[in-house]
Motif scaffolding. Structure first.
Motif, PDB file in Angstrom:
ATOM      1  N   ALA A 188      37.174 -58.916  96.274  1.00  0.00           N
ATOM      2  CA  ALA A 188      35.756 -59.219  96.036  1.00  0.00           C
ATOM      3  C   ALA A 188      35.124 -58.319  94.986  1.00  0.00           C
ATOM      4  CB  ALA A 188      34.980 -59.116  97.350  1.00  0.00           C
ATOM      5  N   THR A 189      35.582 -57.066  94.896  1.00  0.00           N
ATOM      6  CA  THR A 189      35.065 -56.164  93.863  1.00  0.00           C
ATOM      7  C   THR A 189      35.901 -56.356  92.605  1.00  0.00           C
ATOM      8  OG1 THR A 189      34.424 -54.606  95.568  1.00  0.00           O
ATOM      9  CG2 THR A 189      34.551 -53.757  93.321  1.00  0.00           C
ATOM     10  N   ALA A 190      35.256 -56.770  91.518  1.00  0.00           N
ATOM     11  CA  ALA A 190      35.994 -57.223  90.339  1.00  0.00           C
ATOM     12  C   ALA A 190      37.064 -56.235  89.869  1.00  0.00           C
ATOM     13  CB  ALA A 190      35.013 -57.544  89.212  1.00  0.00           C
ATOM     14  N   PRO A 241      43.073 -60.066 105.635  1.00  0.00           N
ATOM     15  CA  PRO A 241      42.628 -61.435 105.921  1.00  0.00           C
ATOM     16  C   PRO A 241      41.308 -61.707 105.194  1.00  0.00           C
ATOM     17  CG  PRO A 241      43.073 -60.217 107.962  1.00  0.00           C
ATOM     18  CD  PRO A 241      43.225 -59.254 106.843  1.00  0.00           C
ATOM     19  N   ASN A 242      41.151 -62.923 104.681  1.00  0.00           N
ATOM     20  CA  ASN A 242      39.951 -63.279 103.914  1.00  0.00           C
ATOM     21  C   ASN A 242      39.736 -62.339 102.729  1.00  0.00           C
ATOM     22  OD1 ASN A 242      38.877 -65.531 105.378  1.00  0.00           O
ATOM     23  ND2 ASN A 242      38.366 -64.078 107.008  1.00  0.00           N
ATOM     24  N   SER A 244      39.457 -62.527  99.679  1.00  0.00           N
ATOM     25  CA  SER A 244      38.511 -62.831  98.595  1.00  0.00           C
ATOM     26  C   SER A 244      37.108 -62.323  98.927  1.00  0.00           C
ATOM     27  CB  SER A 244      38.487 -64.328  98.301  1.00  0.00           C
ATOM     28  OG  SER A 244      37.851 -65.009  99.365  1.00  0.00           O
ATOM     29  N   GLY A 245      36.830 -62.083 100.210  1.00  0.00           N
ATOM     30  CA  GLY A 245      35.520 -61.568 100.586  1.00  0.00           C
ATOM     31  C   GLY A 245      35.534 -60.092 100.949  1.00  0.00           C
ATOM     32  N   ILE A 246      36.696 -59.435 100.770  1.00  0.00           N
ATOM     33  CA  ILE A 246      36.800 -58.009 101.135  1.00  0.00           C
ATOM     34  C   ILE A 246      36.523 -57.163  99.896  1.00  0.00           C
ATOM     35  CG2 ILE A 246      38.366 -56.215 101.978  1.00  0.00           C
ATOM     36  CD1 ILE A 246      37.705 -58.178 104.130  1.00  0.00           C
ATOM     37  N   ASP A 247      35.469 -56.352  99.954  1.00  0.00           N
ATOM     38  CA  ASP A 247      35.149 -55.532  98.789  1.00  0.00           C
ATOM     39  C   ASP A 247      35.867 -54.187  98.864  1.00  0.00           C
ATOM     40  OD1 ASP A 247      33.742 -54.182 100.700  1.00  0.00           O
ATOM     41  OD2 ASP A 247      31.777 -54.432  99.779  1.00  0.00           O
ATOM     42  N   SER A 250      35.269 -51.976 101.967  1.00  0.00           N
ATOM     43  CA  SER A 250      35.908 -52.506 103.180  1.00  0.00           C
ATOM     44  C   SER A 250      37.409 -52.250 103.168  1.00  0.00           C
ATOM     45  CB  SER A 250      35.689 -54.014 103.296  1.00  0.00           C
ATOM     46  OG  SER A 250      34.341 -54.303 103.478  1.00  0.00           O
ATOM     47  N   LEU A 254      39.670 -50.173 105.837  1.00  0.00           N
ATOM     48  CA  LEU A 254      40.801 -50.746 106.568  1.00  0.00           C
ATOM     49  C   LEU A 254      42.003 -49.816 106.509  1.00  0.00           C
ATOM     50  CD1 LEU A 254      40.654 -54.522 105.558  1.00  0.00           C
ATOM     51  CD2 LEU A 254      40.309 -53.569 107.839  1.00  0.00           C
ATOM     52  N   GLN A 389      41.174 -62.436  89.739  1.00  0.00           N
ATOM     53  CA  GLN A 389      40.345 -62.786  90.904  1.00  0.00           C
ATOM     54  C   GLN A 389      40.384 -64.301  91.127  1.00  0.00           C
ATOM     55  OE1 GLN A 389      36.124 -61.978  90.408  1.00  0.00           O
ATOM     56  NE2 GLN A 389      36.078 -60.814  92.321  1.00  0.00           N
TER      57      GLN A 389
ATOM     58  N   PRO B 132      33.422 -61.197 105.997  1.00  0.00           N
ATOM     59  CA  PRO B 132      34.307 -62.262 106.482  1.00  0.00           C
ATOM     60  C   PRO B 132      34.976 -61.929 107.812  1.00  0.00           C
ATOM     61  CG  PRO B 132      35.211 -61.181 104.534  1.00  0.00           C
ATOM     62  CD  PRO B 132      33.795 -60.714 104.676  1.00  0.00           C
ATOM     63  N   PRO B 152      34.843 -66.605 103.853  1.00  0.00           N
ATOM     64  CA  PRO B 152      34.453 -65.343 103.212  1.00  0.00           C
ATOM     65  C   PRO B 152      33.263 -65.625 102.282  1.00  0.00           C
ATOM     66  CG  PRO B 152      36.479 -66.181 102.219  1.00  0.00           C
ATOM     67  CD  PRO B 152      36.098 -67.146 103.297  1.00  0.00           C
ATOM     68  N   GLY B 155      32.804 -64.062  98.949  1.00  0.00           N
ATOM     69  CA  GLY B 155      34.001 -63.994  98.133  1.00  0.00           C
ATOM     70  C   GLY B 155      34.470 -65.364  97.667  1.00  0.00           C
ATOM     71  N   SER B 245      30.575 -61.378  90.796  1.00  0.00           N
ATOM     72  CA  SER B 245      31.802 -61.811  91.470  1.00  0.00           C
ATOM     73  C   SER B 245      31.517 -62.955  92.445  1.00  0.00           C
ATOM     74  CB  SER B 245      32.400 -60.638  92.249  1.00  0.00           C
ATOM     75  OG  SER B 245      33.305 -59.944  91.453  1.00  0.00           O
TER      76      SER B 245
END
Lengths: 418, 304
Positions: A188-190, A241-242, A244-247, A250, A254, A389, B132, B152, B155, B245
């Motif tokens: 998620a973070t470019a 998991p997911n 594309s939404g993990i910046d 995050s 993890l 991305q 997400p 998500p 994202g 993004s």
């Protein structure tokens, strides 16, 4: 009456002594200001500067830290206004150019700073202006793109660092089967997409690919680049998991929490993870090559350097400080205090993690986009980040990513114009 | 000294200080920002005068034009969506509060409360809620057995902009609500009562009486929304980053301007020339549309 006059005369004498004392200090002492974006290193720098002041009586150094995201703007504004610090930390490559090109920094060479000889050429290149080839700062640290892993999780599940790409895929599969998240990474973070590429794919890309890019023999449509991205696509099921939404924050959490076994990123993460979770046992390995036995590479870049303000009226003292910042003595202090890899020749690190990274650096390529294609618009980094991305989100192919990057860079890079 | 001259002197004396302050702190900065657009820049040092070249580049060079056109499209979507969700929703909420249902005082405060929060807090809050894996939104969807709808949000390029728009509407809906409520409270009760006596339905009252009579409120909220939608920056910057993004799907003109003028970590170039050119165009566009819209909408207003 006599008592009063006597008291007065004592007071006057004291005042004269005080004033005289102060002016005496002022004439003997030179105070240098030092600017940096590394506010968190304040304590370490106080110790460094104490050592410098001891060796150079008469010079005092004042540390001033600024917010990293705005440092470049603050610094260039101050320098443009004819103010600014005497000595400063500057970034490298394209960011150095925007400060050095207008003539704000003093050029350093063998005569005014013999310590330039203490650095490898690739480090000095990071702090040189491409236009005149002169060095404008002495580099302070290198960073390495690699894989950080949780040694306890590896031991617990009976796996070892992979020797080839297929072993890496097998390792991920085994970990996932046991309910362990293989990689903590998200997209998620470019800019994380660029670090992922070089942490995992450097060996597949190879040093020759880098040389061919520079000579114009290859561009980013090259099968080595497209092939490496295709391999990366195989690995995305083993990200968080997911993903594309993990910046960035995050994914760091993890890994630091011990939920994931690996993190594809920079060597600077090691100290950050240790800080978040001191109990974490960490190791590092280089990106795996296509076949076991082939050379495995990490990607290296230089963070920045120490520079002298060209317009300072304390040139002599400022130069003394920067020269000291280029000695092995300082490099060793920096490396042990900040867990950084000093580029100065002859520096030996104490921390095992730093030693490990230095060992990996012996077989390295450049952190490609930052080192070669972050000087003009559109920046190679931005193109790579957005492309990867999008590819990992399943919305474009590796070949299309390569073509887009080549098209963008070709607008200013002569070897790509065909 | 004649009384007319004295009066004029007195007026000049009173008007000069505020005019001077305006000129120094509003007009001068705007004009100097305009002037930057006509030069080429290296970092913060101004170089040659280049005339309209910076403006032409924004349209002619694809690496400027493509992100700008994409961002402009996103600003339009944001405006349209917020017009419906934020202003339309605000109108309905105002009608609900106007009719003073049970606990309306509490609701009035609850609806307005998010408006006083800073964007940083709202962005952080919604980033957490939309996370997400640990977010409350997906948690609720999973608990309701709708796990396949758990995405998500920030994202995914199909939902990221919508998620930002939703967070923005949550943050700001109290403002149009308050303005519409004030507008409705200005409507004489007799008008509404006579309509009801004539047998008008709720919807008819809302459409034919309340909406036209609340027109001044609509003018204000639309104009402010338009300006807000084209100046949109904080929320996308804080929630999806300077690059908009994922891969530009939340990129808006405010972000493009910032990247152009000040650069970012992944692109080392600071370019005040092209940045100022974009800012100038954006300012002219917004000034023109806001003026035209205000004139047009004012005409619709009925004096009571």
């Amino acid at each position: 009456m006599i008592a009063i006059t006597r008291r007065l005369s004592i007071a006057a004498a004291a005042a004269v002594a005080l004033v005289g004392g102060f002016s005496g200090v002022a004439s003997a002492q030179t105070e240098l200001t030092f600017w940096t974006w590394r506010q968190e290193d304040r304590a370490a720098y106080q110790i460094f500067f104490q050592a410098f002041e001891k060796a150079n009586p008469g010079i005092k150094v004042r540390f001033e830290g600024f917010e990293p995201a705005n440092y470049q703007t603050i610094l260039s504004t101050a320098l443009a206004g004819g103010r600014g610090p005497d000595v400063m930390q500057v970034r490298a490559y394209g960011n150095l150019e925007s400060i050095a090109k207008p003539g704000y920094l003093m050029a350093l060479d063998k005569t005014n700073a013999p310590e330039t000889a203490n650095f490898p050429d690739s480090a000095l290149a990071a702090e040189s202006l491409r236009a005149d080839g002169k060095v404008y700062a002495l580099p302070f640290a290198s960073q390495t793109m690699l894989v950080v892993y949780n040694t306890e999780l590896f031991t617990k599940h009976g796996v070892t660092p992979p020797q080839s790409w297929d072993e890496l895929v097998a390792l991920c599969k085994a970990l996932k089967a046991k309910g362990v998240m293989p990689f903590a990474n998200g997209t998620a973070t470019a800019w994380q997409n660029e670090t992922i590429v070089q942490a995992l794919l450097s060996s597949l890309l190879g040093k020759e690919f880098e040389a061919d890019l520079l000579s114009g023999k290859a561009d980013f449509t090259d099968p080595r680049f497209v092939g490496a991205l295709t391999k990366l696509n195989e690995l995305k099921d083993y990200f968080a998991p997911n993903f594309s939404g993990i910046d960035y924050a995050s994914s760091q959490q993890l890994f630091a929490a011990g939920s994931a076994a690996m993190f594809a990123g920079g060597s600077y993460e090691v100290a950050a993870f240790q800080k978040q979770n001191p109990r974490l046992k960490l190791g590092v390995f280089a990106s795996p090559p296509a076949k076991a036995g082939e050379p495995s590479l990490v990607a290296v870049f230089y963070d920045g350097g120490y520079a002298v303000n060209a317009r300072t009226d304390k040139k002599e003292a400022a130069l003394k400080l920067v020269r000291w910042l280029g000695t092995p003595e300082f490099g060793t202090m920096l490396s042990s205090a900040l867990q950084n890899v000093s580029p100065i020749k002859g520096v030996r690190a104490e921390a095992p993690a730093v030693q490990q990274v230095m060992k990996l650096n012996e077989s390295a390529m450049s952190y490609l986009m930052l080192v070669h294609f972050r000087y003009q618009e559109p920046s190679g980094s931005v193109l790579l980040q957005a492309g990867v991305q999008k590819m990992l989100a399943g919305q474009t192919t590796p070949a299309e990513v390569g073509a887009e990057i080549t098209k963008g860079i070709a607008t200013y890079y002569a070897p790509f114009k065909k | 000294m004649g009384s007319a001259t004295r009066h004029r002197l007195w007026v000049t004396f009173l008007v000069t200080p505020p005019l001077a302050v305006m000129a120094m702190f509003v007009v001068y900065p705007i004009l100097s920002a305009f002037s930057y657009a006509f030069f080429s820049w290296h970092g913060l040092s101004r170089e040659a005068f280049v005339g309209l070249e910076n403006f032409a580049d924004l349209f002619a060079k694809p690496h400027y034009a493509q992100p700008i056109m994409r961002a402009f499209g996103h600003n339009l979507i944001v405006l349209a969506a917020l017009l419906v969700v934020q202003n339309g929703g605000g109108f309905l909420l105002a009608w609900f509060l106007y009719r003073e249902p049970f606990g309306f005082r509490f609701h009035r405060v609850a609806v307005f409360l998010p408006v006083i929060l800073s964007s940083v807090i709202v962005a952080f809050l919604w980033k957490l809620l939309l996370h997400p894996n640990f977010g409350a939104v997906n948690g609720a969807l999973n608990a309701a057995g709708l796990g396949n709808l758990a995405l998500p949000w920030l994202g995914d390029s199909r939902t990221a902009l919508a998620a930002l728009i939703f967070a923005n509407a949550w943050h700001w809906i109290g403002f149009p609500t308050l303005v519409f409520l004030a507008g409705m409270q200005r409507i004489p009760r007799e008008v509404l009562e006579s309509a009801e006596l004539d047998g008008a339905s709720q919807i008819q009252v809302l459409r034919r009486i309340v909406w036209p009579l609340a027109a001044p409120s609509a003018t204000v909220t639309f104009t402010l929304l338009f300006i807000g939608a084209f100046n949109w920056f904080e929320l996308p910057y804080l929630m999806t980053g300077l690059e908009g993004s994922p891969f530009g799907s939340t990129d808006v003109l405010g972000l493009v301007f910032y990247r152009l003028a000040f650069g970012n970590q992944s692109a080392s170039v600071q370019d005040f020339g092209h940045g100022s050119a974009l800012a100038t165009l954006l300012f002219l566009f917004m000034a023109a549309v806001a003026t035209a819209a205000t004139i047009r909408l004012r005409r619709r207003e009925i004096a009571l």
